[in-house]
Motif scaffolding. Structure first.
Motif, PDB file in Angstrom:
ATOM      1  N   ILE A  91       0.848  -1.200   0.000  1.00 17.35           N
ATOM      2  CA  ILE A  91       0.000   0.000   0.000  1.00 17.35           C
ATOM      3  C   ILE A  91       0.883   1.250   0.000  1.00 17.35           C
ATOM      4  N   GLU A  92       0.715   2.068  -1.012  1.00 12.45           N
ATOM      5  CA  GLU A  92       1.441   3.342  -1.056  1.00 12.45           C
ATOM      6  C   GLU A  92       0.633   4.376  -0.294  1.00 12.45           C
ATOM      7  N   LEU A  93       1.238   4.995   0.693  1.00 16.12           N
ATOM      8  CA  LEU A  93       0.496   6.002   1.435  1.00 16.12           C
ATOM      9  C   LEU A  93       0.553   7.347   0.729  1.00 16.12           C
ATOM     10  N   THR A  94      -0.506   8.084   0.813  1.00 16.29           N
ATOM     11  CA  THR A  94      -0.543   9.414   0.225  1.00 16.29           C
ATOM     12  C   THR A  94       0.103  10.421   1.185  1.00 16.29           C
ATOM     13  N   THR A  95       1.020  11.217   0.652  1.00 11.39           N
ATOM     14  CA  THR A  95       1.607  12.300   1.454  1.00 11.39           C
ATOM     15  C   THR A  95       0.666  13.498   1.443  1.00 11.39           C
ATOM     16  N   ILE A  96       0.259  13.947   2.616  1.00  7.41           N
ATOM     17  CA  ILE A  96      -0.510  15.190   2.672  1.00  7.41           C
ATOM     18  C   ILE A  96       0.506  16.334   2.746  1.00  7.41           C
ATOM     19  N   ILE A  97       0.490  17.196   1.749  1.00 12.46           N
ATOM     20  CA  ILE A  97       1.463  18.295   1.716  1.00 12.46           C
ATOM     21  C   ILE A  97       0.960  19.389   2.657  1.00 12.46           C
ATOM     22  N   ASP A  98       1.625  19.471   3.802  1.00 15.11           N
ATOM     23  CA  ASP A  98       1.164  20.360   4.873  1.00 15.11           C
ATOM     24  C   ASP A  98       1.734  21.764   4.646  1.00 15.11           C
ATOM     25  N   TYR A 145       8.746  25.306  -4.596  1.00 21.57           N
ATOM     26  CA  TYR A 145       9.430  25.138  -3.311  1.00 21.57           C
ATOM     27  C   TYR A 145       9.011  23.826  -2.657  1.00 21.57           C
ATOM     28  N   ALA A 146       7.706  23.551  -2.614  1.00 22.82           N
ATOM     29  CA  ALA A 146       7.213  22.317  -1.983  1.00 22.82           C
ATOM     30  C   ALA A 146       7.749  21.089  -2.706  1.00 22.82           C
ATOM     31  N   LEU A 147       7.778  21.137  -4.041  1.00 22.21           N
ATOM     32  CA  LEU A 147       8.288  19.994  -4.808  1.00 22.21           C
ATOM     33  C   LEU A 147       9.758  19.742  -4.510  1.00 22.21           C
ATOM     34  N   GLU A 148      10.503  20.830  -4.355  1.00 18.59           N
ATOM     35  CA  GLU A 148      11.923  20.671  -3.999  1.00 18.59           C
ATOM     36  C   GLU A 148      12.057  20.035  -2.619  1.00 18.59           C
ATOM     37  N   ARG A 149      11.230  20.505  -1.686  1.00 20.74           N
ATOM     38  CA  ARG A 149      11.286  19.943  -0.331  1.00 20.74           C
ATOM     39  C   ARG A 149      10.883  18.465  -0.314  1.00 20.74           C
ATOM     40  N   LEU A 150      10.021  18.079  -1.254  1.00 18.85           N
ATOM     41  CA  LEU A 150       9.595  16.677  -1.354  1.00 18.85           C
ATOM     42  C   LEU A 150      10.566  15.851  -2.204  1.00 18.85           C
ATOM     43  N   ASP A 151      11.671  16.502  -2.636  1.00 21.09           N
ATOM     44  CA  ASP A 151      12.658  15.823  -3.489  1.00 21.09           C
ATOM     45  C   ASP A 151      12.059  15.273  -4.769  1.00 21.09           C
ATOM     46  N   LYS A 152      11.071  15.946  -5.311  1.00 24.79           N
ATOM     47  CA  LYS A 152      10.448  15.488  -6.551  1.00 24.79           C
ATOM     48  C   LYS A 152      11.276  16.026  -7.721  1.00 24.79           C
ATOM     49  N   GLY A 171      -0.199  10.399  -5.027  1.00 26.13           N
ATOM     50  CA  GLY A 171       1.048  10.170  -4.310  1.00 26.13           C
ATOM     51  C   GLY A 171       1.238  11.225  -3.232  1.00 26.13           C
ATOM     52  N   ALA A 172       0.793  12.434  -3.538  1.00 25.20           N
ATOM     53  CA  ALA A 172       0.866  13.541  -2.584  1.00 25.20           C
ATOM     54  C   ALA A 172      -0.213  14.543  -2.972  1.00 25.20           C
ATOM     55  N   ILE A 173      -0.734  15.265  -2.004  1.00 20.27           N
ATOM     56  CA  ILE A 173      -1.823  16.201  -2.306  1.00 20.27           C
ATOM     57  C   ILE A 173      -1.848  17.323  -1.277  1.00 20.27           C
ATOM     58  N   THR A 174      -2.188  18.519  -1.757  1.00 21.85           N
ATOM     59  CA  THR A 174      -2.360  19.652  -0.830  1.00 21.85           C
ATOM     60  C   THR A 174      -3.818  19.725  -0.416  1.00 21.85           C
ATOM     61  N   PRO A 175      -4.085  19.911   0.865  1.00 20.93           N
ATOM     62  CA  PRO A 175      -5.459  20.143   1.297  1.00 20.93           C
ATOM     63  C   PRO A 175      -5.863  21.591   1.028  1.00 20.93           C
TER      64      PRO A 175
END
Lengths: 287, 287
Positions: free
Chosen positions: A2-9, A149-156, A254-258
């Motif tokens: 199961i791949e967990l979804t990253t919530i981009i906080d 910036y967020a993508l860089e922090r997520l190493d994407k 894979g990741a999502i912003t609320p």
């Protein structure tokens, strides 16, 4: 597996940016420099008032002195420009932000162009937009910058990645497209005239939605594992929702912003960052 | 039913633009105004010399007085800028063009920025690029403009159309993407880092290729009926070929530009057009 979804906080990331900005401001304080941001608010739009409050309280946490210039609803273009030109001349003001939208009938174009490009911390001046398009980014629009910036922090990784942007505004879609191309992503830009939106969004490794349509993006329009940035802020009944059907899409992303708490706080954080950049650039001789 | 492929005759279209420009120049002549273009050539690159000759002979057919400033290969950035600043001041010069590339080691960025935005007929100044990105196009890069001009002449609708651009340069790919978005096309931009090029190019109603790779685009990468613009100019043996396999692709395309004789002449024609636009803008008071 199961791949967990990253919530981009966005709030947590913004907190880190504030702390980092505060550190930079402290270094400047040793040289008796205090970064200064002036916001210009015309009229009494409640949403604009709220954004202005958010920006000023973020400034106070990040070591930036800020002041708001309140102009009456009845202001003319010339009066707004005269005020901006005053701020351009002040040495204690390093960044100037004109809160949009202006009251009905006023075209913001000329007023925005009257902001000195060096103090244009929202990155909307044609001079800064042109540098952005040419790959020599200086001050750039805060929402696209926050996403990157967020993508860089997520190493994407961005190079070679499929980026799909929904919305082609001057504030988000077009500048973000250019910034993604500057980083060698493959870019698709869709909008209200696009014939088959899902056909495009399903290609996305990174999907950015800035359409202003609540719940526009459904689960079947998203590739499993995609990174989703929801720029939409829509009032539906008494709730604030984005352009993405969060409940559905967060199951496969894979990741999502609320919304709220995602792209919004990141945007404000980038305003702080750019105010520091502008201050450092303007005070090079004193450092 | 057999659909015939339209060969987009860049030379013929350019001839029409020249005639139209000559008409506009004649009207200005009544007010004793002669449009003036200055080209700046640094060094002795044979390809650059050829392009400069092509531009000057087009000017002479279109009623534009043109002069070339030849600077030695050994010129410094400062010397180039000094010459441009002289031309900025001259009232008889309405357009200034710095021929690229500059001799090895010289960065064109600062020199291009020294051209007065009002005289920047190549549209490369950040000020003009920014206006372009913001949808307030003034002077814009000539190759994208030529492609859009041809599409208008072919009555090709852009709103909602799928446009795919291969190549993300400052001169073609990025400005064309923004100009297509300004016209509400759906836009994809691919380049050397794109994972699966054919996956994208097959979506295109309009395909623009500016990759500099001879024969990159094959028949199976193109949707039947698509409009193809080939910006490539490659020397292969003793032949000049584009980035599209013309023999194959022209069998299924709805319309296609040949190389040579397609996008090249259109680009030169737009230089004439923009020189007239600049002249008219600069002499408004005298008209």
């Amino acid at each position: 597996m199961i791949e967990l979804t990253t919530i981009i906080d966005g709030k947590a990331l913004a907190g880190e940016v504030e702390a980092e900005t505060l550190e930079r401001a402290k270094k400047l304080a040793n040289k008796a420099i205090v970064p200064g941001l002036a916001t210009v608010l015309v009229g009494e739009n409640p949403a604009s008032q709220m954004y202005i409050r958010l920006k000023h309280s973020a400034c106070s946490r990040a070591g930036i002195r800020s002041e708001n210039v309140l102009l009456p609803e009845s202001s003319t273009e010339e009066e707004i420009i005269a005020k901006i030109e005053e701020l351009n001349l002040r040495e204690d003001i390093n960044g100037i932000l004109l809160q949009l939208p202006l009251p009905g009938g006023l075209n913001p174009q000329r007023a925005m162009m009257s902001i000195l490009p060096e103090k244009d911390v929202d990155g909307f001046h044609p001079r800064n937009m042109g540098a952005l398009l040419l790959g020599a980014e200086r001050l750039v629009p805060c929402t696209p910058l926050g996403i990157i910036y967020a993508l860089e922090r997520l190493d994407k990784k961005l190079e070679g990645t499929e980026v799909v942007i929904v919305g082609h505004s001057n504030v988000v879609g077009k500048p973000l497209a250019a910034m993604m191309l500057n980083r060698n992503a493959t870019v698709q830009v869709c909008h209200v005239f696009t014939r088959d939106l899902a056909e495009h969004t399903r290609d996305a490794d990174i999907l950015v939605v800035a359409a202003g349509v609540p719940g526009l993006i459904k689960k079947e329009m998203v590739r499993p594992g995609a990174y989703i940035f929801d720029v939409g802020i829509n009032r539906v009944g008494d709730k604030t929702v984005g352009d993405v059907d969060y409940e559905e899409v967060s199951q496969i992303a894979g990741a999502i912003t609320p919304v709220p708490g995602g792209v919004g706080p990141l945007t404000v954080a980038m305003l702080l960052r750019q105010t520091l950049n502008a201050t450092e650039d303007q005070t090079k001789d004193q450092q």
